[in-house]
Write an enzyme that holds these catalytic residues in place. Sequence first.
Site, PDB file in Angstrom:
ATOM      1  N   LYS A 224      71.972   0.966  13.630  1.00  0.00           N
ATOM      2  CA  LYS A 224      72.707  -0.387  13.616  1.00  0.00           C
ATOM      3  C   LYS A 224      73.485  -0.554  14.936  1.00  0.00           C
ATOM      4  O   LYS A 224      73.726  -1.782  15.213  1.00  0.00           O
ATOM      5  CB  LYS A 224      73.828  -0.299  12.548  1.00  0.00           C
ATOM      6  CG  LYS A 224      73.351  -0.724  11.145  1.00  0.00           C
ATOM      7  CD  LYS A 224      74.734  -0.688  10.304  1.00  0.00           C
ATOM      8  CE  LYS A 224      74.283  -1.339   8.941  1.00  0.00           C
ATOM      9  NZ  LYS A 224      75.469  -1.455   7.885  1.00  0.00           N
TER      10      LYS A 224
ATOM     11  N   ASP B 126      77.976  -7.681   7.443  1.00  0.00           N
ATOM     12  CA  ASP B 126      78.753  -6.765   6.562  1.00  0.00           C
ATOM     13  C   ASP B 126      80.208  -7.302   6.133  1.00  0.00           C
ATOM     14  O   ASP B 126      80.674  -6.901   5.122  1.00  0.00           O
ATOM     15  CB  ASP B 126      78.882  -5.276   6.985  1.00  0.00           C
ATOM     16  CG  ASP B 126      77.642  -4.568   6.965  1.00  0.00           C
ATOM     17  OD1 ASP B 126      76.797  -5.008   6.131  1.00  0.00           O
ATOM     18  OD2 ASP B 126      77.377  -3.792   7.860  1.00  0.00           O
TER      19      ASP B 126
END
Length: 276
Positions: free
Chosen positions: A69, A105
């Site tokens: 990520k 997210d």
Amino acid sequence: MTTDFIKTAVIGHPIAHSKSPLLHNHWISHYGLHGEYKAIDIAPDNLKAGIQALIDDGYTGFNVTVPHKVAIMDLCDELSDIAQEIGAVNTVTIQNGKLYGTNTDAYGFIQNIKENIQKEWHFNNGRALVLGAGGAANAIIYALIEEGVPEIILTNRTREKADTLKSLSPEKITVVDWEERNAACKNTNLIVNSTALGMCGKPPLDIDLSLATRTTLVTDIVYAPLYTDLLQQAQNHEMHIITGIGMLLHQARPGFEMWNGVMPEVNKTIENLILN
Ligand code: ATR
């Protein structure tokens, strides 16, 4: 909407455990789309070549999970403001061989809460306690600040990591030692577990919620088990709880829309599909 076959994927290492293919392929078939979403294992030292292979294979986009990520950011041609703020990318769109990275997210976390809260509960009703200071905490704290939470108490086993996260909003975030977590439950409007503690195969999250009140909302990013010890303890105290599965489902929606042109819906059927 295009009639082309749309190739999408999630990349990570390991990746076999990922629920994302089940979710995306369900949506692809549910909306009658022409495409496929795969799980692709890319080892960290092969990231650049692995991404180039996706571009060469005509992929439209991909999700990014552990451990890529942060590393993927350097390979992106463009980053959204939110990805830069959070310092991580979980969703990439490929256009003309160029990579556009963003992070969904925070959206997933907020949508899960908004869809499940009781009417009288609001983010700005009081302070939030965030347990943990890893990648998930970063997105959650960003989201809480966006939603107007007036004060955030942040605690993490490794205090330095919490001190670093404080830079997201130095005036709103107070860091307390991990040993203070029970006392920090007092006067909270929200308690969030952003650590992996309580997940199947991990140690339990050792916390006592006695000092929180019945108006405190308790939520967990862990969804296996769905009703973690933390959430069960909160239920025993008659607090409102929100399970972690909705965050996983909602964070997937913006990427699906970018790639397939349809904003997919989340419902109980999908929740059960992913949990079983
Ligand atoms: P993610 O990016 O998914 O959040 P991570 O960066 O590995 O994952 O973060 C995991 C979180 O769980 C961290 O806050 C970690 O605390 P440390 O920063 O001290 O490592 C926390 N965590 C993991 N195991 C823990 C344990 N046994 N006790 C307390 N906290 C733990």
